[in-house]
Design an enzyme around this catalytic site. Sequence first.
Site, PDB file in Angstrom:
ATOM      1  N   HIS A 163      21.227  33.892  66.460  1.00 41.32           N
ATOM      2  CA  HIS A 163      20.636  33.288  67.664  1.00 41.32           C
ATOM      3  C   HIS A 163      19.340  33.970  68.092  1.00 41.32           C
ATOM      4  O   HIS A 163      18.700  33.563  69.048  1.00 41.32           O
ATOM      5  CB  HIS A 163      21.638  33.277  68.831  1.00 41.32           C
ATOM      6  CG  HIS A 163      21.903  34.634  69.392  1.00 41.32           C
ATOM      7  ND1 HIS A 163      22.901  35.443  68.916  1.00 41.32           N
ATOM      8  CD2 HIS A 163      21.296  35.336  70.378  1.00 41.32           C
ATOM      9  CE1 HIS A 163      22.903  36.580  69.585  1.00 41.32           C
ATOM     10  NE2 HIS A 163      21.930  36.546  70.477  1.00 41.32           N
TER      11      HIS A 163
HETATM   12  C1  UD1 Z   1      20.338  35.498  75.628  1.00 38.20           C
HETATM   13  C2  UD1 Z   1      19.556  36.808  75.655  1.00 38.20           C
HETATM   14  C3  UD1 Z   1      19.863  37.605  74.403  1.00 38.20           C
HETATM   15  C4  UD1 Z   1      21.359  37.812  74.251  1.00 38.20           C
HETATM   16  C5  UD1 Z   1      22.048  36.464  74.283  1.00 38.20           C
HETATM   17  C6  UD1 Z   1      23.541  36.674  74.248  1.00 38.20           C
HETATM   18  C7  UD1 Z   1      17.396  36.766  76.808  1.00 38.20           C
HETATM   19  C8  UD1 Z   1      15.928  36.777  76.617  1.00 38.20           C
HETATM   20  N1  UD1 Z   1      18.119  36.570  75.692  1.00 38.20           N
HETATM   21  O1  UD1 Z   1      19.875  34.751  74.517  1.00 38.20           O
HETATM   22  O2  UD1 Z   1      19.243  38.868  74.498  1.00 38.20           O
HETATM   23  O3  UD1 Z   1      21.621  38.475  73.040  1.00 38.20           O
HETATM   24  O4  UD1 Z   1      21.713  35.778  75.492  1.00 38.20           O
HETATM   25  O5  UD1 Z   1      24.205  35.539  73.794  1.00 38.20           O
HETATM   26  O6  UD1 Z   1      17.859  36.932  77.914  1.00 38.20           O
HETATM   27  N2  UD1 Z   1      22.182  27.324  75.899  1.00 38.20           N
HETATM   28  C9  UD1 Z   1      23.136  26.360  76.098  1.00 38.20           C
HETATM   29  N3  UD1 Z   1      24.244  26.705  76.819  1.00 38.20           N
HETATM   30  C10 UD1 Z   1      24.429  27.932  77.331  1.00 38.20           C
HETATM   31  C11 UD1 Z   1      23.432  28.910  77.136  1.00 38.20           C
HETATM   32  C12 UD1 Z   1      22.310  28.593  76.416  1.00 38.20           C
HETATM   33  O7  UD1 Z   1      23.016  25.224  75.640  1.00 38.20           O
HETATM   34  O8  UD1 Z   1      25.467  28.180  77.975  1.00 38.20           O
HETATM   35  C13 UD1 Z   1      20.992  26.981  75.081  1.00 38.20           C
HETATM   36  C14 UD1 Z   1      19.893  26.353  75.861  1.00 38.20           C
HETATM   37  O9  UD1 Z   1      19.253  25.432  75.056  1.00 38.20           O
HETATM   38  C15 UD1 Z   1      18.935  27.513  76.100  1.00 38.20           C
HETATM   39  C16 UD1 Z   1      19.125  28.331  74.841  1.00 38.20           C
HETATM   40  O10 UD1 Z   1      20.497  28.153  74.490  1.00 38.20           O
HETATM   41  O11 UD1 Z   1      17.641  27.092  76.290  1.00 38.20           O
HETATM   42  C17 UD1 Z   1      18.801  29.780  74.995  1.00 38.20           C
HETATM   43  O12 UD1 Z   1      19.598  30.355  76.012  1.00 38.20           O
HETATM   44  P1  UD1 Z   1      19.097  31.658  76.770  1.00 38.20           P
HETATM   45  O13 UD1 Z   1      20.120  32.079  77.744  1.00 38.20           O
HETATM   46  O14 UD1 Z   1      17.725  31.466  77.266  1.00 38.20           O
HETATM   47  O15 UD1 Z   1      18.982  32.748  75.632  1.00 38.20           O
HETATM   48  P2  UD1 Z   1      20.017  33.165  74.494  1.00 38.20           P
HETATM   49  O16 UD1 Z   1      19.456  32.718  73.206  1.00 38.20           O
HETATM   50  O17 UD1 Z   1      21.414  32.784  74.811  1.00 38.20           O
END
Ligand code: UD1
Length: 371
Positions: A203
């Site tokens: 991820h």
């Molecule tokens: C985030 C953290 C990362 C951590 C990870 C743990 C930052 C910059 N990144 O990354 O350091 O290792 O969490 O898992 O804070 N999304 C969903 N559902 C959810 C959550 C996310 O669909 O419940 C999708 C969305 O499209 C979103 C994307 O995942 O835009 C990224 O989610 P985000 O929370 O921004 O970052 P992570 O990749 O999860």
Amino acid sequence: MKIASVVGVRPQFVKASVVSRELRKTNEECLIHTGQHYDYEMNKVFFEELGIPEPNYYLGVGSGSHGQQTGEMLRKLEEVLLIEKPDLVLTYGDTNSTLAGALAASKLGIKNAHVESGLRSFDRSMPEEINRILTDHCSNILFCPTQNAVDNLGEEGITENVYLTGDVMVDSLLLNKEIAEAKSSILKDLNLKNRDYLVATIHRASNTDNIENLQNIIEAFQELDENIIFPVHPRTEKLLKTYGLYESLNSSVTLTKPLGFLDFIKLMNHAKMILPDSGGVQKEAYILKVPCVTLRENTEWIETIRDGWNVLVGSNKNKIIEAVNEFMPSAQEHRNIFGDGSASNRIAATINALFGNKSASNRIATTINAL
Ligand code: UD1
């Protein structure tokens, strides 16, 4: 005293579950969930499985660009902190929720403490590296999981109120490993035999946001003669579909939804090898004594490499294939480098001692700064 803990993503729920338990023995805790992770499998299942109390505030920030997400959290956290007036704000790890929590507190002049302080990948293109550095530099109390983390802070001139506590993820893993063995039916559900499969996580932005890197990893998975179990993070799933890579991957690898903590621990514990790009999973692989081939060019957890249990291969197809076929932990050296399972106890005791909560700090027998 009143402590406001800020969480928002999966690994923070895991870390906060053990620290909150210790803090709540002698303090009032206000749990603030930014809403960075919101899907059931990324969020609620962790609260249910780990027995974390309902958050006092759910900010519902959700997804967005880094600036928008962090800015929205900062604005909403400030509102809550002005209402709650905690004595201390506690943040965990290196995510946008961490940085927003630390910034909101320091701009209001509220003392703040950072759990998992001092980690560095020395790669400033990672959003997490920027979050780590900024959070450490605006925190008043720094709880480090390893001596290496303490040394990293020293290199940046941070030497006061730095405490070597051990890693709270060890606490959580030790606490939940037997529960996972007893409760999780994941091996049966996926028809898996002990040490007969690999587990992958992808991820990291450097792997998902670059089609060439993602394609290399997928081709390596497809060419390997291995049963690979790959619980897919929602961002990775979306990007795989956008790039048109999802279907071909689905036919050669076992794709699952993101797993809860207990299923994932059991899956890791019985794997032949783990292929993560996640930070925490490299450490969990080490603790569980499972060989690890990391799909990154660098790591914050250099101890796992030094001891010969982890190797970095980035997104290079040939390196991935070679490492999966040939990598064996070298000296079988295995030490308690991440602590002994009492990091959360040390953190709570330190907070109690620093804030003059004397009766509480006496009750918790602990040796601060000496693992
Ligand atoms: C985030 C953290 C990362 C951590 C990870 C743990 C930052 C910059 N990144 O990354 O350091 O290792 O969490 O898992 O804070 N999304 C969903 N559902 C959810 C959550 C996310 O669909 O419940 C999708 C969305 O499209 C979103 C994307 O995942 O835009 C990224 O989610 P985000 O929370 O921004 O970052 P992570 O990749 O999860």
